[in-house]
Write an enzyme that holds these catalytic residues in place. Structure first.
Site, PDB file in Angstrom:
ATOM      1  N   GLY A  46      11.004  63.674  38.991  1.00  9.10           N
ATOM      2  CA  GLY A  46       9.553  63.649  38.881  1.00  9.10           C
ATOM      3  C   GLY A  46       9.025  62.301  39.342  1.00  9.10           C
ATOM      4  N   GLN A  51       3.013  55.542  39.936  1.00  8.97           N
ATOM      5  CA  GLN A  51       4.307  54.926  40.248  1.00  8.97           C
ATOM      6  C   GLN A  51       4.397  54.461  41.700  1.00  8.97           C
ATOM      7  OE1 GLN A  51       6.656  58.317  38.316  1.00  8.97           O
ATOM      8  NE2 GLN A  51       7.966  56.537  37.975  1.00  8.97           N
ATOM      9  N   CYS A  88      13.555  56.910  34.178  1.00  5.83           N
ATOM     10  CA  CYS A  88      12.323  56.854  34.962  1.00  5.83           C
ATOM     11  C   CYS A  88      12.593  56.020  36.214  1.00  5.83           C
ATOM     12  CB  CYS A  88      11.242  56.187  34.118  1.00  5.83           C
ATOM     13  SG  CYS A  88       9.674  55.994  34.970  1.00  5.83           S
ATOM     14  N   LEU A  89      12.088  56.469  37.350  1.00  8.02           N
ATOM     15  CA  LEU A  89      12.304  55.721  38.594  1.00  8.02           C
ATOM     16  C   LEU A  89      11.654  54.337  38.538  1.00  8.02           C
ATOM     17  CD1 LEU A  89      11.872  58.553  41.259  1.00  8.02           C
ATOM     18  CD2 LEU A  89      14.000  57.517  40.462  1.00  8.02           C
ATOM     19  N   HIS A 130       6.708  63.714  30.436  1.00  6.28           N
ATOM     20  CA  HIS A 130       6.938  62.365  30.979  1.00  6.28           C
ATOM     21  C   HIS A 130       5.932  62.049  32.089  1.00  6.28           C
ATOM     22  CE1 HIS A 130       9.915  59.120  32.321  1.00  6.28           C
ATOM     23  NE2 HIS A 130       9.087  59.200  33.350  1.00  6.28           N
ATOM     24  N   GLU A 131       5.756  62.988  33.029  1.00  3.39           N
ATOM     25  CA  GLU A 131       4.863  62.711  34.167  1.00  3.39           C
ATOM     26  C   GLU A 131       3.401  62.645  33.717  1.00  3.39           C
ATOM     27  OE1 GLU A 131       6.198  61.561  36.714  1.00  3.39           O
ATOM     28  OE2 GLU A 131       8.190  62.242  36.140  1.00  3.39           O
ATOM     29  N   HIS A 134       2.554  59.316  32.349  1.00  4.88           N
ATOM     30  CA  HIS A 134       2.331  58.280  33.377  1.00  4.88           C
ATOM     31  C   HIS A 134       0.847  58.216  33.755  1.00  4.88           C
ATOM     32  CE1 HIS A 134       6.071  56.498  34.681  1.00  4.88           C
ATOM     33  NE2 HIS A 134       6.674  57.659  34.818  1.00  4.88           N
TER      34      HIS A 134
HETATM   35 ZN    ZN Z   1       8.672  58.032  34.971  1.00  5.16          ZN
END
Ligand code: ZN
Length: 156
Positions: A46, A51, A88-89, A130-131, A134
């Protein structure tokens, strides 16, 4: 294919509240395409617009069952509980243990700005939560039950 730079924890853009998308245009379509390219290249499941430094309520997900686009997403129902590893990226090389609902129902818009309902269980439910967080400037690290752990490199 266009890759964008993934912002990392500590950068202010990841703590901001994102703006609703009110119309679709070429610029936004390109952003969605770039989010997918960047997510797949980084082997993530995701990626949300903040991000890559864009404060719009847009995210993409693919947990292995095909691409999902989220625009102005909202959780409208949730049920159950799951506790597991989450990464998480924007927090590379780390993971934490996070408890999430095991099922969520999400109201979102499609790329054509039509309303759609997405239901997810297990990993998809976790990715949806999670997304969407963000987009409100939140990272999973706030929810990690015993802090962050280092991801071990396999084969080393
Ligand atoms: Zn993330």
């Amino acid at each position: 294919m266009a890759l964008r730079k993934i912002r990392e924890m500590g950068e202010e853009v990841l703590t901001k509240h994102c703006k609703e998308v009110t119309k679709m245009n070429l610029r936004t379509r390109l952003l969605i395409k770039d989010l997918f390219d960047t997510m797949y290249k980084a082997a993530g499941v995701g990626l949300a617009a903040p991000q890559v430094g864009i404060l719009k309520r847009i995210a993409v997900i693919d947990v292995g069952d095909g691409p999902i686009v989220l625009i102005n997403p909202e959780i409208i129902e949730q049920d159950g509980e799951q506790t597991g590893e989450e990464g998480c990226l924007s927090v590379p090389g780390k993971y934490g243990i996070v408890t999430r609902p095991n099922y969520v129902k999400v109201k979102t818009l499609t790329e054509d700005m039509e309303e759609m309902i997405i239901e997810g269980e297990e990993l998809l439910a976790r990715a949806l939560c999670h997304e969407i967080e963000h987009l409100d400037g939140k990272l999973y690290v706030e929810l990690a039950e015993d802090g962050l752990h280092d991801v071990e490199n396999e084969g080393e």
